[in-house]
Write an enzyme that holds these catalytic residues in place. Structure first.
Site, short mmCIF file in Angstrom:
data_model
loop_
_atom_site.label_atom_id
_atom_site.label_comp_id
_atom_site.label_asym_id
_atom_site.label_seq_id
_atom_site.Cartn_x
_atom_site.Cartn_y
_atom_site.Cartn_z
N MET A 143 -12.13 3.73 -0.72
CA MET A 143 -12.94 4.22 0.30
C MET A 143 -13.68 5.52 0.50
O MET A 143 -13.33 6.69 0.80
CB MET A 143 -11.92 4.34 1.70
CG MET A 143 -11.19 3.09 1.76
SD MET A 143 -9.79 2.77 2.86
CE MET A 143 -8.67 3.05 1.56
N ASP A 148 -6.46 -6.70 4.43
CA ASP A 148 -5.77 -5.22 4.50
C ASP A 148 -5.92 -4.47 5.83
O ASP A 148 -7.17 -4.13 6.37
CB ASP A 148 -6.53 -4.41 3.38
CG ASP A 148 -5.90 -2.79 3.14
OD1 ASP A 148 -5.02 -2.71 3.94
OD2 ASP A 148 -6.69 -2.06 2.19
N GLY A 149 -4.81 -4.53 6.29
CA GLY A 149 -4.79 -3.69 7.68
C GLY A 149 -4.02 -4.62 8.90
O GLY A 149 -4.55 -5.87 8.94
N SER A 173 0.62 -1.23 -0.06
CA SER A 173 -0.01 -0.14 0.05
C SER A 173 0.92 1.27 0.02
O SER A 173 1.73 1.43 0.79
CB SER A 173 -1.08 0.02 1.33
OG SER A 173 -1.47 1.50 1.18
N HIS A 187 -8.36 0.52 -3.95
CA HIS A 187 -9.18 0.38 -2.88
C HIS A 187 -9.94 1.66 -2.65
O HIS A 187 -9.51 2.61 -2.21
CB HIS A 187 -8.46 -0.16 -1.64
CG HIS A 187 -9.32 -0.04 -0.29
ND1 HIS A 187 -8.38 -0.24 0.90
CD2 HIS A 187 -10.44 -0.24 -0.19
CE1 HIS A 187 -9.60 -0.56 1.75
NE2 HIS A 187 -10.71 -0.50 1.16
N GLY A 219 -8.87 3.96 7.06
CA GLY A 219 -8.52 5.32 7.44
C GLY A 219 -7.09 5.63 7.32
O GLY A 219 -6.75 6.63 6.93
N PHE A 220 -6.30 4.86 8.06
CA PHE A 220 -5.01 5.11 8.49
C PHE A 220 -4.15 3.71 8.12
O PHE A 220 -4.64 2.63 8.41
CB PHE A 220 -4.93 5.76 9.91
CG PHE A 220 -5.80 6.60 10.14
CD1 PHE A 220 -5.42 7.96 9.64
CD2 PHE A 220 -7.19 6.51 10.64
CE1 PHE A 220 -6.19 9.04 10.00
CE2 PHE A 220 -7.97 7.76 10.80
CZ PHE A 220 -7.57 8.95 10.43
N ASP A 265 -4.79 3.35 -1.90
CA ASP A 265 -5.75 3.71 -1.10
C ASP A 265 -6.26 5.09 -1.20
O ASP A 265 -5.72 5.85 -0.83
CB ASP A 265 -5.31 3.65 0.38
CG ASP A 265 -5.14 2.21 0.96
OD1 ASP A 265 -6.13 1.25 0.85
OD2 ASP A 265 -3.79 1.83 1.23
N MET A 284 -11.44 -6.11 5.37
CA MET A 284 -10.55 -5.08 6.23
C MET A 284 -10.20 -5.78 7.44
O MET A 284 -11.23 -6.07 8.21
CB MET A 284 -11.50 -3.65 6.25
CG MET A 284 -11.39 -2.94 4.97
SD MET A 284 -9.96 -2.74 4.28
CE MET A 284 -8.96 -1.73 5.58
N MET A 338 -8.97 7.85 -0.32
CA MET A 338 -9.91 8.04 0.86
C MET A 338 -10.38 9.51 0.79
O MET A 338 -10.13 10.27 0.10
CB MET A 338 -8.99 8.00 2.18
CG MET A 338 -8.60 6.78 2.43
SD MET A 338 -7.60 7.02 4.04
CE MET A 338 -6.76 5.36 3.82
N HIS A 345 -0.95 -1.45 -4.25
CA HIS A 345 -2.31 -0.96 -3.85
C HIS A 345 -2.43 0.59 -3.45
O HIS A 345 -1.68 1.13 -3.05
CB HIS A 345 -2.57 -1.71 -2.39
CG HIS A 345 -3.78 -1.65 -1.56
ND1 HIS A 345 -4.93 -2.43 -2.06
CD2 HIS A 345 -3.91 -0.91 -0.49
CE1 HIS A 345 -5.84 -2.40 -1.23
NE2 HIS A 345 -5.34 -1.25 -0.45
N SER A 378 2.63 -0.26 6.19
CA SER A 378 3.77 0.14 7.07
C SER A 378 5.05 -1.14 7.10
O SER A 378 6.24 -1.03 7.35
CB SER A 378 3.56 0.38 8.37
OG SER A 378 2.42 -0.41 8.93
C1 DX5 Z 1 -6.30 1.38 5.42
C2 DX5 Z 1 -5.72 1.22 4.23
C3 DX5 Z 1 -4.77 0.09 4.12
C4 DX5 Z 1 -3.30 0.62 4.87
C5 DX5 Z 1 -2.79 -0.69 5.38
O1 DX5 Z 1 -7.49 2.09 5.51
O2 DX5 Z 1 -6.88 0.76 3.40
O3 DX5 Z 1 -4.22 -0.32 2.80
O4 DX5 Z 1 -2.51 1.39 4.16
O5 DX5 Z 1 -1.62 -0.19 6.38
P1 DX5 Z 1 -0.90 -1.06 7.30
O6 DX5 Z 1 -0.48 -2.13 6.48
O7 DX5 Z 1 0.11 -0.22 7.78
O8 DX5 Z 1 -1.97 -1.57 8.48
ZN ZN Z 2 -6.35 -0.59 1.38
#
Ligand code: DX5
Ligand code: ZN
Length: 225
Positions: free
Chosen positions: A70, A175-176, A10, A68, A144-145, A37, A139, A39, A35, A198
């Site tokens: 959101m 994811d997450g 991501s 993805h 969101g983060f 993201d 998820m 938002m 990937h 991360s």
């Molecule tokens: C969260 C995103 C993820 C996020 C995952 O809302 O959809 O793709 O970047 O981050 P990590 O792998 O750090 O949990």
């Molecule tokens: Zn994602």
């Protein structure tokens, strides 16, 4: 899209001031997909980027661009994301009132449709659209983060979805909070496509990305065997 394990970094955790280079770096370091993201500050409490940014970085990698979304609503923006170069477009079941129609629209645009569900959403919410999708995204944090902790209750949902999918050619993505210490149990529950932000972008160099991707792949394989 069926096949082996897919690792999808991501870019949310990358250095946005060098986004194109950061995508090229994970590509060379062994990423299977990229990937993205997206938002909107409405469906999720954060804002990232839209179609013009995707189009600008499309040339940085030839790999599968896995968007993805959101965002709510999603329908008005599907065409722009497809035209920007997204190969797969995943929408949230919670954000689409007419989910079946939205998934058909994505396929009509020539992209692979995916459907995502939040940690609190039961797998039955997508039971009747499984024949419309190429990917289901569970998820494993509240979206969101980046950098949040994996929610263990989602493992049971992954297991149930694996059974619901049966022999359909659908990828089961998570994811997450995906990291070397969580990916084994996630793979064992039945996921085959892993997003990590991360856990891949830590270190900040191509060499560290390569090691991070390899560590995820190794731990995903160990438990599956
Ligand atoms: C969260 C995103 C993820 C996020 C995952 O809302 O959809 O793709 O970047 O981050 P990590 O792998 O750090 O949990
Ligand atoms: Zn994602």
């Amino acid at each position: 899209m069926a096949g082996g394990i897919v690792i999808a970094p991501s870019i949310l955790s990358s250095d946005f001031s060098r986004l194109g280079e950061e995508i090229a770096a994970v590509d060379r370091a062994g990423a299977d997909w990229i990937h993205l993201d997206v938002m909107d500050g409405h469906f999720v409490p954060n804002i990232t980027f839209g179609p013009p940014v995707v189009a600008a970085v499309r040339g940085a990698s030839a790999k599968f661009f896995d968007a993805h979304l959101m965002i709510e609503p999603a329908d008005p923006y599907l065409e722009a994301f497809a035209k920007a170069g997204c190969d797969g477009i995943t929408v949230h079941a919670e954000a689409c009132t007419h989910l079946d129609r939205t998934l058909q629209a994505i396929r009509a645009l020539g992209a692979k449709p995916g459907v995502a569900i939040n940690p609190a959403t039961p797998e039955t919410a997508i039971e009747y659209v499984l024949d419309r999708v190429d990917l289901v995204l569970v998820m494993t944090v509240n979206p969101g983060f980046g950098g949040q902790s994996f929610i263990p209750a989602t493992l049971e949902k992954i297991r149930r979805l694996r059974a619901m999918i049966g022999d359909r050619p659908i990828r089961l993505q998570v994811d997450g909070g995906v990291a070397p210490d969580t990916i084994g149990a996630i793979a064992e529950a039945g996921a085959d496509t892993f997003v990590a932000g991360s856990a891949i972008y830590r270190g900040g160099t191509e060499a560290s990305y390569r090691g991070n991707i390899e560590a995820l792949r190794t731990h995903a394989r160990v438990k599956k065997a």
